[in-house]
Design an enzyme around this catalytic site. Structure first.
Site, short mmCIF file in Angstrom:
data_model
loop_
_atom_site.label_atom_id
_atom_site.label_comp_id
_atom_site.label_asym_id
_atom_site.label_seq_id
_atom_site.Cartn_x
_atom_site.Cartn_y
_atom_site.Cartn_z
N ASP A 77 24.22 0.50 -26.27
CA ASP A 77 25.41 -0.36 -26.37
C ASP A 77 25.11 -1.91 -26.02
O ASP A 77 24.10 -1.98 -25.31
CB ASP A 77 26.41 0.15 -25.55
CG ASP A 77 26.32 0.18 -23.95
OD1 ASP A 77 25.00 0.67 -23.70
OD2 ASP A 77 27.30 -0.15 -23.25
N GLU A 144 26.29 2.29 -21.19
CA GLU A 144 25.79 1.74 -20.19
C GLU A 144 26.61 0.55 -19.45
O GLU A 144 26.80 0.19 -18.29
CB GLU A 144 24.23 0.95 -20.31
CG GLU A 144 23.38 0.73 -19.05
CD GLU A 144 23.59 -0.71 -18.63
OE1 GLU A 144 23.16 -1.05 -17.53
OE2 GLU A 144 23.86 -1.40 -19.44
#
Length: 482
Positions: A77, A144
């Site tokens: 991400d 994350e």
């Protein structure tokens, strides 16, 4: 230099593929599908878990079958931040990159090199046929940036390596062996409205053009926090006139230093000229206070359609005073590592949502007791300010590796052989997934490396192109040497 000339070509080609895929935190499904297809096309073994993490396994090259398994790890991400004047949908649009001297940048948005360049390096390892290495597991975690969700949800049997190289650092030539733990403290405040008297002027007060940056790695760089500066001006004007707060929308992600925000206020008509003059004076003061770190700071005022109601005045005054008082910045420096930030807090966002105000803050520390302490300091300010709800999350742990571990020694040795200079071995005041991995895989020897990036978590994010080749060369040497 043109994009086709970027080196190492295999890495930058993979990065271009990654940046064509929307991957906001918590919306990584397209990225997961891409990685699974990538593994299938290469004929490599792969698996996913319930959280959405992906691992792709590559057998050892001939002659390296007896070597220990190495895990390469990055997160799929990215932080999605854009300039206010940029039309961009992070759930649909590909990142638009361009070259500026030795830097790779994006057009008005975050670049996604955090951690797309780590993903690209893993992809390059998987697809290359001329690299010498033992068995490899390439792990790609999700979510994350908004709470380490992928690492938290990962089971202790998902990875099977002896060594882990995290590719989520931002300074070439530095080998990271520890990171801060952290937690968010969020609060809700009431927003009870009353009618605005006749004869009031409604306007929008804006702070914009700030550097922003990473709320861990950049917290000690004397950058302005848009939330704090906006609230500071409103509190100043509250002492002069009957200022009514209609709306406040400032700041963004919990792990980004706020770059811009605005408040809509109503003031008596006869105070209009004085408000404009005060804002001009305030802007000049900010330029002087942040003369080196905030070259493009702006404070602006725009006329709005007259509002009919605003927050109850005493309530608004109490809350704005609370936001002015809540701690923001470096809380403590390390007592053992000169110049290293130990503990900090970031006032990340303040947003009116209907009949309440949501406030998000983020605390970090390499010492758990002090992280809990600074969270308690923030909570105390919110309690005194009349918050109706305050929650400090469980957060994530810090990480400490023995600086003399076998992997660290190999990383240092190979770097010296390649570049004829010593790398820096140190900790980072940011959260890395290694903290969670160290709890689930206590046997695993870990380091974190990466190319040089600046302005991460902001539209100023940029990647220093020559350092990608250096990290790539170091990574291949390390894979061969382990």
């Amino acid at each position: 230099m043109e994009k086709k000339d970027l080196q190492p070509k295999v890495v930058f080609d993979c990065f271009a593929e990654v940046n064509r895929i929307p991957r906001p935190s918590k919306h990584e499904d397209l990225m997961m599908e891409f990685l699974v297809k990538f593994a299938q096309d290469l004929g490599l073994e792969y698996k996913t878990d319930e959280t959405g993490n992906v691992v792709i396994k590559k057998p050892a090259t001939k002659g390296y079958e007896g070597r220990p398994t190495i895990v390469l790890q990055s997160h799929m991400d990215m932080v999605c931040e854009k300039n206010a004047d940029v039309e961009f949908d992070f759930k649909k649009d590909p990142i638009q990159t361009y070259i500026d001297g030795e830097w790779l940048k994006a057009k008005g948005t975050t670049l996604g090199a955090d951690d797309g360049i780590g993903v690209a390096m893993e992809m390059a390892v998987l697809k290359s046929n001329d690299i010498e290495h033992g068995p490899i597991e390439c792990v790609f975690t999700r979510d994350e940036e908004t709470g380490l969700g992928g690492a938290i949800g990962m089971k202790s049997d998902f990875m099977n390596g002896d060594y882990l190289i995290n590719l989520d650092s931002e300074d070439e030539g530095e080998i990271f062996v520890s990171c801060a733990g952290g937690a968010n403290t969020v609060a809700e405040f009431p927003f009870d409205v009353t009618p605005i008297p006749a004869g009031y002027y409604t306007c929008k007060v804006m702070v914009k053009g700030l550097m922003g940056g990473h709320s861990g790695d950049d917290i000690n760089k004397n950058r302005a926090n848009a939330n704090k500066q906006l609230v500071r001006f409103l509190c100043q004007e509250l002492k002069k006139t009957d200022l009514r707060l209609v709306d406040i929308q400032t700041g963004g992600l919990h792990n980004a230093i706020p770059r811009e925000g605005y408040a809509i206020v109503a003031i008596p008509n006869d105070f209009k000229d004085e408000l404009r003059a005060d804002l001009n004076i305030f802007g000049e003061a900010l330029k002087e206070e942040f003369s080196e770190t905030e070259k493009n700071i702006q404070v602006l005022l725009e006329t709005e359609e007259n509002a009919k109601e605003a927050q109850e005045p005493a309530q608004a005054q109490r809350q704005l005073s609370t936001f002015l008082a809540v701690f923001n910045g470096v809380f403590a420096m390390s007592q053992t590592i000169p110049g290293f930030v130990e503990t900090s807090s970031n006032l990340a966002s303040i947003h009116r949502v209907g009949n309440k105000v949501d406030v998000v803050t983020s605390q970090r520390s390499s010492i758990m007791s002090n992280r809990k302490h600074v969270s308690a300091v923030v909570r105390a300010a919110f309690e005194l300010g009349g918050a109706t709800k305050i929650v400090t999350g469980d957060g994530y742990p810090g990480w400490n590796t023995d600086p003399n571990s076998p992997l660290v020694q190999k990383a240092v040795e190979t770097y010296k052989q390649l570049f004829k200079k010593e790398p820096i071995v140190r900790g980072i005041h940011a959260g890395l997934e290694c903290g969670l991995f160290s709890e689930k895989y206590p046997h695993m020897d870990m380091v974190s490396v990466g190319p040089t990036m600046r302005g991460v978590h902001s539209p100023d994010e940029r990647l220093l192109i020559p350092t990608v080749q250096m990290v790539w060369d170091h990574l291949l040497a390390l894979l061969k040497a382990i």
